[in-house]
Design a protein around this motif. Structure first.
Motif, PDB file in Angstrom:
ATOM      1  N   ASP A  41      31.957  44.730  37.141  1.00 56.80           N
ATOM      2  CA  ASP A  41      33.073  45.749  37.846  1.00 56.80           C
ATOM      3  C   ASP A  41      31.903  46.793  38.603  1.00 56.80           C
ATOM      4  OD1 ASP A  41      35.484  44.817  36.898  1.00 56.80           O
ATOM      5  OD2 ASP A  41      35.810  46.419  35.659  1.00 56.80           O
TER       6      ASP A  41
ATOM      7  N   GLY B  57      38.990  42.551  34.657  1.00 60.06           N
ATOM      8  CA  GLY B  57      38.385  42.636  35.495  1.00 60.06           C
ATOM      9  C   GLY B  57      39.074  42.247  36.467  1.00 60.06           C
ATOM     10  N   GLN B  58      37.537  42.954  37.872  1.00 54.82           N
ATOM     11  CA  GLN B  58      38.694  43.198  39.185  1.00 54.82           C
ATOM     12  C   GLN B  58      39.187  41.473  40.280  1.00 54.82           C
ATOM     13  OE1 GLN B  58      35.813  45.353  41.359  1.00 54.82           O
ATOM     14  NE2 GLN B  58      36.157  47.011  40.148  1.00 54.82           N
ATOM     15  N   ALA B  59      39.938  42.180  40.150  1.00 53.80           N
ATOM     16  CA  ALA B  59      39.916  40.557  41.239  1.00 53.80           C
ATOM     17  C   ALA B  59      39.955  40.496  42.292  1.00 53.80           C
ATOM     18  CB  ALA B  59      42.092  40.305  41.708  1.00 53.80           C
TER      19      ALA B  59
ATOM     20  N   TRP C 286      33.097  36.854  36.571  1.00 52.61           N
ATOM     21  CA  TRP C 286      33.491  37.591  35.663  1.00 52.61           C
ATOM     22  C   TRP C 286      32.093  37.712  34.587  1.00 52.61           C
ATOM     23  CZ3 TRP C 286      37.270  35.569  36.763  1.00 52.61           C
ATOM     24  CH2 TRP C 286      38.014  36.429  38.146  1.00 52.61           C
TER      25      TRP C 286
ATOM     26  N   SER D 216      45.570  36.362  30.522  1.00 48.16           N
ATOM     27  CA  SER D 216      43.917  36.619  31.214  1.00 48.16           C
ATOM     28  C   SER D 216      43.651  35.381  31.045  1.00 48.16           C
ATOM     29  CB  SER D 216      43.704  36.613  30.022  1.00 48.16           C
ATOM     30  OG  SER D 216      42.142  37.112  30.017  1.00 48.16           O
TER      31      SER D 216
ATOM     32  N   ASP E 211      35.517  32.118  36.959  1.00 41.69           N
ATOM     33  CA  ASP E 211      36.316  31.551  38.081  1.00 41.69           C
ATOM     34  C   ASP E 211      36.957  30.353  37.245  1.00 41.69           C
ATOM     35  OD1 ASP E 211      38.467  32.139  39.299  1.00 41.69           O
ATOM     36  OD2 ASP E 211      37.554  32.837  41.377  1.00 41.69           O
TER      37      ASP E 211
ATOM     38  N   VAL F 193      42.525  36.757  35.051  1.00 44.14           N
ATOM     39  CA  VAL F 193      41.532  37.656  35.429  1.00 44.14           C
ATOM     40  C   VAL F 193      41.218  37.644  34.097  1.00 44.14           C
ATOM     41  CG1 VAL F 193      41.847  38.354  38.326  1.00 44.14           C
ATOM     42  CG2 VAL F 193      42.395  39.721  36.306  1.00 44.14           C
TER      43      VAL F 193
END
Length: 311
Positions: A206, A228-230, A235, A258, A296, A302
């Motif tokens: 992040d 985690g940020q979209a 990540w 998740s 990803d 996420v």
């Protein structure tokens, strides 16, 4: 935080980052690339170049490099921020079993042999994952085709993502870590229920300071989580301890829905990293640093990490 997005910097493309395969260096045949055909077989994106590029709605940037043959190669000038182990992920496709390829830095093979699998279609994508040790600074990466598959091509290539080692170091802060003590079931750290303080630093992809959100994954409270940020494209979460631990396993409690695609690397010096799965069964890893990587998977999910238990 666009940690995995391609960024141009002085002297080359930023690594860590994502390189679109069609964005090879300028310079032409024999300098920036070698292609065995005279024309761009796909006719797209860079039509005056010999590299075979086709438009594809399923490719991340709308284009792919295909019709790849033995001996062909592509160069990318990059600027590597941190030396050492990088996780490399190459998005590929092949109608049947594909061929093999490797990655070089300054004409030295740093990846070993990587294989394009049968993905079931020329536009059906999967990700091949490997490891490369890179030198910091401005260098040239080369994607080299080694052998064709049963289709007489190596495969189609979309993008290459390089995830670098996190900049982590033990800080002068501690977590009152009943959770960490209880998770370390070993004679040196018995699960007594007593509260002890450990020097530990937690950092996440992040990229915020202070990075307090990551602590939710190691606080012993399964009702809290680091999410985690979209849209980040991948990540990681890194932990640096005040001393070397003897680690046999890392158990992760994921939240509902998740992303669970993950790998755990460990190191004593934050320079040389090893995949924890490569440690022989029954043996322990000497680890002062743990690096959890969650690529990803294309599903839109996420990571939601409720608790990371180190044993």
């Amino acid at each position: 935080f666009d940690y995995f997005q391609l960024t141009e910097v002085v002297g080359g493309l930023a690594v860590p980052g994502t390189i679109q395969i069609e964005n090879f260096d300028a310079g032409g045949e024999g300098v920036a690339y070698h292609d065995t055909t005279v024309a761009n077989e796909g006719g797209a994106y860079r039509p005056t170049e010999r590299v075979d590029i086709a438009a594809s709605t399923g490719a991340s940037n709308g284009y792919l490099v295909g019709w790849t043959k033995l001996g062909e190669w592509l160069k990318y000038t990059v600027n590597v921020a941190v030396p050492g182990l990088h996780i490399v992920r190459i998005r590929v496709a092949s109608l049947l079993a594909g061929g093999t390829f490797h990655i070089e830095q300054d004409n030295v093979n740093v990846s070993g042999t990587l294989t394009v699998p049968n993905t079931g279609g020329w536009f059906t994508w999967t990700t091949v994952t490997g490891q490369v040790n890179l030198t910091a600074g401005v260098h040239v990466l080369k994607l080299v085709m080694d052998a064709v598959g049963v289709t007489t091509f190596v495969g189609n290539f979309d993008q290459m993502t390089l995830v670098g080692p996190p900049a982590v170091a033990p800080e002068a802060r501690s977590v009152s870590s009943r959770a960490i003590i209880n998770a370390l079931h070993s004679p040196s750290a018995p699960s007594t229920g007593l509260t002890r303080s450990w020097l530990v630093d937690v950092r996440t992809s992040d990229d915020v300071e202070p990075d307090e959100a990551g602590w939710a994954a190691v606080d012993g409270d399964a009702t809290t989580a680091w999410v985690g940020q979209a849209g980040a494209g991948g990540w990681w979460l890194a932990m640096a301890y005040g001393r070397v631990l003897s680690v046999r396993s890392v158990d992760i409690l994921f939240g509902e829905d998740s992303l669970t695609n993950s790998m755990v690397l460990f190191s004593e010096d934050a320079d040389q990293w090893t995949n924890l799965k490569d440690v022989p069964a029954g043996s322990a890893a000497a680890a002062r640093y743990l690096w959890l990587i969650m690529p990803d998977d294309g599903s839109g999910a996420v990571p939601s990490l409720q608790e990371i238990n180190v044993k």
